[in-house]
Motif scaffolding. Structure first.
Motif, PDB file in Angstrom:
ATOM      1  N   UNK A 139       0.854  -1.174   0.000  1.00  0.00           N
ATOM      2  CA  UNK A 139       0.000   0.000   0.000  1.00  0.00           C
ATOM      3  C   UNK A 139       0.893   1.227   0.000  1.00  0.00           C
ATOM      4  N   UNK A 140       0.698   2.101  -0.973  1.00  0.00           N
ATOM      5  CA  UNK A 140       1.418   3.363  -1.059  1.00  0.00           C
ATOM      6  C   UNK A 140       0.402   4.434  -0.698  1.00  0.00           C
ATOM      7  N   UNK A 141       0.672   5.152   0.392  1.00  0.00           N
ATOM      8  CA  UNK A 141      -0.319   6.069   0.943  1.00  0.00           C
ATOM      9  C   UNK A 141       0.284   7.447   1.183  1.00  0.00           C
ATOM     10  N   UNK A 142      -0.284   8.454   0.541  1.00  0.00           N
ATOM     11  CA  UNK A 142       0.133   9.826   0.776  1.00  0.00           C
ATOM     12  C   UNK A 142      -0.530  10.370   2.028  1.00  0.00           C
ATOM     13  N   UNK A 143       0.259  10.996   2.882  1.00  0.00           N
ATOM     14  CA  UNK A 143      -0.248  11.611   4.113  1.00  0.00           C
ATOM     15  C   UNK A 143       0.289  13.042   4.179  1.00  0.00           C
ATOM     16  N   UNK A 144      -0.465  13.974   4.794  1.00  0.00           N
ATOM     17  CA  UNK A 144      -0.059  15.384   4.754  1.00  0.00           C
ATOM     18  C   UNK A 144       1.091  15.747   5.682  1.00  0.00           C
ATOM     19  N   UNK A 145       1.313  14.937   6.725  1.00  0.00           N
ATOM     20  CA  UNK A 145       2.331  15.284   7.708  1.00  0.00           C
ATOM     21  C   UNK A 145       2.657  14.040   8.551  1.00  0.00           C
ATOM     22  N   UNK A 146       3.575  14.208   9.486  1.00  0.00           N
ATOM     23  CA  UNK A 146       3.988  13.070  10.320  1.00  0.00           C
ATOM     24  C   UNK A 146       2.884  12.608  11.254  1.00  0.00           C
ATOM     25  N   UNK A 147       2.027  13.524  11.704  1.00  0.00           N
ATOM     26  CA  UNK A 147       0.887  13.114  12.526  1.00  0.00           C
ATOM     27  C   UNK A 147      -0.058  12.235  11.705  1.00  0.00           C
ATOM     28  N   UNK A 148      -0.258  12.578  10.447  1.00  0.00           N
ATOM     29  CA  UNK A 148      -1.065  11.751   9.556  1.00  0.00           C
ATOM     30  C   UNK A 148      -0.429  10.394   9.312  1.00  0.00           C
ATOM     31  N   UNK A 149       0.896  10.372   9.230  1.00  0.00           N
ATOM     32  CA  UNK A 149       1.605   9.101   9.067  1.00  0.00           C
ATOM     33  C   UNK A 149       1.421   8.225  10.299  1.00  0.00           C
ATOM     34  N   UNK A 150       1.504   8.823  11.485  1.00  0.00           N
ATOM     35  CA  UNK A 150       1.320   8.072  12.728  1.00  0.00           C
ATOM     36  C   UNK A 150      -0.110   7.532  12.820  1.00  0.00           C
ATOM     37  N   UNK A 151      -1.093   8.347  12.439  1.00  0.00           N
ATOM     38  CA  UNK A 151      -2.488   7.897  12.476  1.00  0.00           C
ATOM     39  C   UNK A 151      -2.707   6.741  11.505  1.00  0.00           C
ATOM     40  N   UNK A 152      -2.139   6.839  10.308  1.00  0.00           N
ATOM     41  CA  UNK A 152      -2.266   5.767   9.323  1.00  0.00           C
ATOM     42  C   UNK A 152      -1.587   4.498   9.823  1.00  0.00           C
ATOM     43  N   UNK A 153      -0.406   4.642  10.414  1.00  0.00           N
ATOM     44  CA  UNK A 153       0.310   3.479  10.945  1.00  0.00           C
ATOM     45  C   UNK A 153      -0.494   2.799  12.036  1.00  0.00           C
ATOM     46  N   UNK A 154      -1.071   3.579  12.932  1.00  0.00           N
ATOM     47  CA  UNK A 154      -1.869   3.007  14.018  1.00  0.00           C
ATOM     48  C   UNK A 154      -3.088   2.275  13.470  1.00  0.00           C
ATOM     49  N   UNK A 155      -3.730   2.850  12.463  1.00  0.00           N
ATOM     50  CA  UNK A 155      -4.932   2.245  11.888  1.00  0.00           C
ATOM     51  C   UNK A 155      -4.626   0.974  11.096  1.00  0.00           C
ATOM     52  N   UNK A 156      -3.455   0.921  10.459  1.00  0.00           N
ATOM     53  CA  UNK A 156      -3.127  -0.189   9.572  1.00  0.00           C
ATOM     54  C   UNK A 156      -2.243  -1.252  10.209  1.00  0.00           C
ATOM     55  N   UNK A 157      -1.639  -0.978  11.348  1.00  0.00           N
ATOM     56  CA  UNK A 157      -0.616  -1.861  11.923  1.00  0.00           C
ATOM     57  C   UNK A 157      -1.074  -3.311  12.058  1.00  0.00           C
ATOM     58  N   UNK A 158      -2.328  -3.541  12.395  1.00  0.00           N
ATOM     59  CA  UNK A 158      -2.814  -4.900  12.588  1.00  0.00           C
ATOM     60  C   UNK A 158      -2.827  -5.754  11.336  1.00  0.00           C
ATOM     61  N   UNK A 159      -2.773  -5.117  10.170  1.00  0.00           N
ATOM     62  CA  UNK A 159      -2.814  -5.861   8.917  1.00  0.00           C
ATOM     63  C   UNK A 159      -1.496  -5.807   8.139  1.00  0.00           C
ATOM     64  N   UNK A 160      -0.451  -5.227   8.742  1.00  0.00           N
ATOM     65  CA  UNK A 160       0.830  -5.054   8.056  1.00  0.00           C
ATOM     66  C   UNK A 160       1.952  -5.806   8.759  1.00  0.00           C
ATOM     67  N   UNK A 161       2.989  -6.093   7.993  1.00  0.00           N
ATOM     68  CA  UNK A 161       4.201  -6.673   8.550  1.00  0.00           C
ATOM     69  C   UNK A 161       5.400  -5.735   8.417  1.00  0.00           C
ATOM     70  N   UNK A 162       5.216  -4.563   7.764  1.00  0.00           N
ATOM     71  CA  UNK A 162       6.321  -3.622   7.561  1.00  0.00           C
ATOM     72  C   UNK A 162       5.749  -2.260   7.187  1.00  0.00           C
ATOM     73  N   UNK A 163       6.365  -1.204   7.704  1.00  0.00           N
ATOM     74  CA  UNK A 163       6.011   0.173   7.330  1.00  0.00           C
ATOM     75  C   UNK A 163       7.299   0.926   7.032  1.00  0.00           C
ATOM     76  N   UNK A 164       7.282   1.699   5.937  1.00  0.00           N
ATOM     77  CA  UNK A 164       8.387   2.594   5.623  1.00  0.00           C
ATOM     78  C   UNK A 164       7.838   4.008   5.489  1.00  0.00           C
ATOM     79  N   UNK A 165       8.564   4.970   6.071  1.00  0.00           N
ATOM     80  CA  UNK A 165       8.132   6.368   6.087  1.00  0.00           C
ATOM     81  C   UNK A 165       9.078   7.189   5.211  1.00  0.00           C
ATOM     82  N   UNK A 166       8.507   7.829   4.206  1.00  0.00           N
ATOM     83  CA  UNK A 166       9.264   8.668   3.280  1.00  0.00           C
ATOM     84  C   UNK A 166       8.848  10.123   3.476  1.00  0.00           C
TER      85      UNK A 166
END
Length: 189
Positions: A135-162
């Motif tokens: 999943x490639x997901x655009x987020x507006x800021x680091x708070x948005x990245x943290x919210x997305x990570x929290x929401x998706x963590x249960x279904x993922x095995x890896x997250x990369x932040x660009x």
């Protein structure tokens, strides 16, 4: 002057000349591209730099050797960052790598920080033939990245932040995902 950035990752069968995702607004342009094998990375970054791209970020799957190769090709003219993992993610990223190499079906997310990005529309999900997804997901800021990570963590095995400027920019995402056992990588230049 706005930034023209490209994120590159490896995906079997990918077309390195095609954009996987484009986020473009008054803050600049971020594109995501994939190469089918690492040997195509050097030619791609050279071609894109010649077209005016002024910043690159490489997926953690490339590692330090390919990061160095991209920097060698571009010299000091264009910044090249790559995803690296902090100590808190080492055990779980090693587990991910072993599971990936064993052919296990896995899911990962690339969180692309770009001011003004809309996670509802700046999203692409790439399903692999053998199963799993990126999943490639655009987020507006680091708070948005943290919210997305929290929401998706249960279904993922890896997250990369660009899109961060320093490795510690990923701290809110790390706090949101690592406790759930999901390794988080962040760009380092």
């Amino acid at each position: 002057m706005s930034e023209d950035r490209v994120v590159i990752y490896e995906e079997v069968g990918a077309d390195p000349l095609a954009d996987v995702l484009v986020i473009e607004n008054e803050h600049g342009r971020t594109r995501v591209r994939a190469v089918p094998e690492p040997g195509q990375l050097a030619g791609l970054v050279k071609r894109l730099a010649d077209e005016g791209v002024d910043r690159f970020e490489l997926c953690g799957g490339f590692g330090a050797v390919w990061h160095a190769e991209a920097r060698r090709v571009l010299g000091e003219s264009v910044p090249v960052g790559a995803i690296y993992y902090g100590f808190e993610s080492l055990a779980s990223v090693a587990d991910y790598k072993a599971r990936f190499e064993a052919g296990e079906v896995l899911a990962e997310a690339f969180l692309i920080v770009h001011p003004g990005a809309d996670p509802a529309s700046d999203r692409v999900v790439r399903h692999r033939d053998e199963g799993g997804r990126t999943t490639v997901l655009g987020v507006p800021d680091l708070a948005g990245a943290a919210a997305a990570a929290a929401a998706m963590a249960g279904e993922l095995q890896l997250i990369e932040v660009y899109g961060g400027r320093r490795p510690d920019d990923a701290e809110p995402v790390i706090r949101a995902a690592v406790e759930a056992g999901v390794p988080v990588g962040m760009s380092a230049f």
